[in-house]
Design an enzyme around this catalytic site. Structure first.
Site, PDB file in Angstrom:
ATOM      1  N   LYS A 182       0.514  -1.074   0.003  1.00  0.00           N
ATOM      2  CA  LYS A 182       0.033   0.111   0.236  1.00  0.00           C
ATOM      3  C   LYS A 182       1.017   1.390   0.018  1.00  0.00           C
ATOM      4  O   LYS A 182       0.875   1.814   1.344  1.00  0.00           O
ATOM      5  CB  LYS A 182      -0.842   0.384   1.142  1.00  0.00           C
ATOM      6  CG  LYS A 182      -2.024   1.385   1.304  1.00  0.00           C
ATOM      7  CD  LYS A 182      -1.885   1.645   2.979  1.00  0.00           C
ATOM      8  CE  LYS A 182      -2.639   2.686   2.817  1.00  0.00           C
ATOM      9  NZ  LYS A 182      -2.165   4.059   1.830  1.00  0.00           N
ATOM     10  N   GLU A 258       9.670   1.238  10.989  1.00  0.00           N
ATOM     11  CA  GLU A 258      10.826   2.078  10.655  1.00  0.00           C
ATOM     12  C   GLU A 258      10.580   3.760  10.697  1.00  0.00           C
ATOM     13  O   GLU A 258       9.540   4.151   9.905  1.00  0.00           O
ATOM     14  CB  GLU A 258      11.577   1.807   8.849  1.00  0.00           C
ATOM     15  CG  GLU A 258      12.272   2.195   9.155  1.00  0.00           C
ATOM     16  CD  GLU A 258      12.202   4.287   8.428  1.00  0.00           C
ATOM     17  OE1 GLU A 258      12.736   4.846   9.590  1.00  0.00           O
ATOM     18  OE2 GLU A 258      12.560   4.298   7.695  1.00  0.00           O
TER      19      GLU A 258
END
Ligand code: SIN
Length: 486
Positions: A182, A258
């Site tokens: 996505k 992250e």
């Protein structure tokens, strides 16, 4: 200013499910605008949960054949993908600049940076080694093998629409996984363009699926709840990362996160000042301050504080802020009006609390989402700019006296992604590097990113590493085979 492509096939606006370029089930689209001037770049499909589910099923169906290929076969396809990305570097950069805003030279750099992960993992695919562990019993042998985790879901941000995707897809494919991605809704076209090239390189149907869509909870909800997905990899904000981790807990998925940063750059008074100023400029103003590893807090030792600010401001005054597609632009816009408002709020609050804008300090004049490159002197740890990720072209400069004070200030945050320091004292380099609670420390260097290093953070900046030999581990399971009765 519009942009022209040599290869118009790269301007894809449909989603990719099971090798088919398809519309959203309800035929809706989302407009993608150039943040420098509001021009429409393209209308892109607006997919949701149902399309995500089908993409996951496609990735599941493609997994046996893809993971069953030899590592050389997978490596060869990735090498071909790398060649195609680099052959189309100019077009990919133009698309990236048009939807994201960064200047063309920087976008070209990002394409090469993203491609470097494809090349690296094409090579690493062939170096997935196991172990033989001496057994405690004479009649046994313990073998350890590595296997792909299975179907991976990836959610990527708008600040590096190409590179963040490449650095997730490449290790996933190298390991033998299949993937559903996505991309950020602000910048989906870069993702679709590289998927197009992956198809051309011979990546089979269903191995890479791309789901652009504005309904992040629907897409993310399917990715995190579907038991077929074995791993979620996410680059984005810490609050969203925490939510995704919670959602993944129910099906005990692996996660790589992250997340946000609050990087200090510590300039000691024995530093090479030219190098320190150059490093601060690069790390603070790269992508107009919109990277997770941008210096967020510039910390300067008292003896050189005034000189440093004066010289940094002289360099910043040379910036040419504008539309990234125009020749000569050195720094582009921010991504949205909301981003500009957030940066403006942080600057206003710092000034109200006693900071001084040496240069900049206000929104840009142009029609797009601009904020002036700004240096704030007399910044204090009590200010919001000390605690919050700025994600804009604003350098608050803090003063410190001693090494201990610098380390304590640097570590006084829930984040721990990147930190930098400038000094020529070897003893200090060791002590401070070891004391900094960060996943990455740049010493006399701020351009630390590359495919060969383990990129990632500690504390609330995330978990897992991307790039390097460690980056492949995140996409593989470790399996013991114990041979008995020998
Ligand atoms: C990021 O902002 O998360 C990526 C920066 C980089 O890879 O250098």
């Amino acid at each position: 200013m519009a942009f022209a492509l040599q290869n118009s096939q790269l301007l894809v606006t449909k989603g990719l499910i099971n090798g088919q370029w398809v519309d959203a089930d309800d035929s809706t689209t989302v407009p993608v605008h150039n943040p420098a001037n509001g021009e429409l770049v393209a209308e892109v499909v607006n997919m949701g949960g149902a399309e995500t589910k089908r993409a996951i099923e496609a990735a599941e169906a493609a997994f046996p054949a893809w993971s069953g290929k030899s590592s050389k076969e997978r490596s060869d396809i990735l090498e071909k993908w790398f060649d195609l990305v680099m052959a189309n570097q100019d077009d990919l950069a133009a698309i990236l600049t048009a939807e994201q805003g960064k200047p063309l030279f920087e976008a070209k750099g990002e394409i090469a940076y993203g491609a470097s992960y494809i090349k690296w993992f094409a090579e690493e695919a062939r170096r997935v080694y196991g172990d033989i562990i001496p057994a405690a019993q004479k009649d046994r042998r313990n073998l350890v093998i590595k296997q792909p985790v299975g179907v991976v879901a990836a959610i990527t941000p708008w600040n590096f629409p190409n590179a963040m995707l490449a650095r997730k897809i490449a290790p996933a494919l190298a390991a033998g996984c299949t993937i559903v991605c996505k991309p950020a809704i602000e910048t989906p076209i870069s993702a679709l363009a590289i998927a197009k090239l992956a198809e051309e390189a011979g990546v089979p149907a269903g191995v890479i699926n791309i789901i652009p869509g504005a309904d992040a909870p629907a897409i993310g909800g399917e990715m995190t709840s579907n038991p077929v997905v074995k791993k979620l990899t996410f680059t984005g904000s810490t609050p969203v990362g925490k939510l995704l981790m919670k959602q993944c807990a129910d099906t005990v998925k692996r996660t790589s996160m992250e997340l946000g940063g609050n990087a200090p750059i510590i300039i000691f008074d024995d530093a090479d000042l030219d190098a320190a100023i150059n490093g601060a400029l690069i790390s603070k103003f790269r992508n107009s301050g919109q990277t997770c590893i941008c210096s967020n807090r510039v910390m300067v030792q008292a003896g050189i504080y005034d000189e440093f600010i004066e010289r940094l401001a002289a360099e910043v005054s040379k910036f040419n802020v504008g539309n990234g597609l125009e020749e000569g632009t050195t720094h582009g816009p921010l991504i949205t009006e909301k981003a500009v408002n957030n940066v403006a709020g942080l600057v206003d609050s710092a000034i109200a609390d006693g900071a001084r804008a040496v240069i900049g300090g206000a929104r840009g004049d142009a029609a797009g989402f601009f904020f002036q490159p700004t240096i704030l002197a007399d910044a204090k740890p009590s200010m919001r700019v000390f605690k919050e990720e700025i994600f804009g072209p604003v350098a608050p400069v803090f003063k410190f006296e001693t090494d201990e004070e610098a380390v304590a200030m640097a570590n006084d945050t829930e984040f721990g992604l990147a930190a930098y320091m400038y000094t020529n004292n070897l003893k200090r380099i060791w002590h401070v590097s070891e004391a900094l609670e960060y996943g990455m420390v740049g010493v006399n260097e701020t351009a630390i990113s590359s495919e060969v290093i383990p990129f990632g953070g500690v504390k609330e900046s995330g978990q897992g590493r991307e790039g390097s030999k460690y980056g492949l581990e995140d996409y593989m399971e470790t399996k013991l085979i114990c041979l008995g009765g020998l």
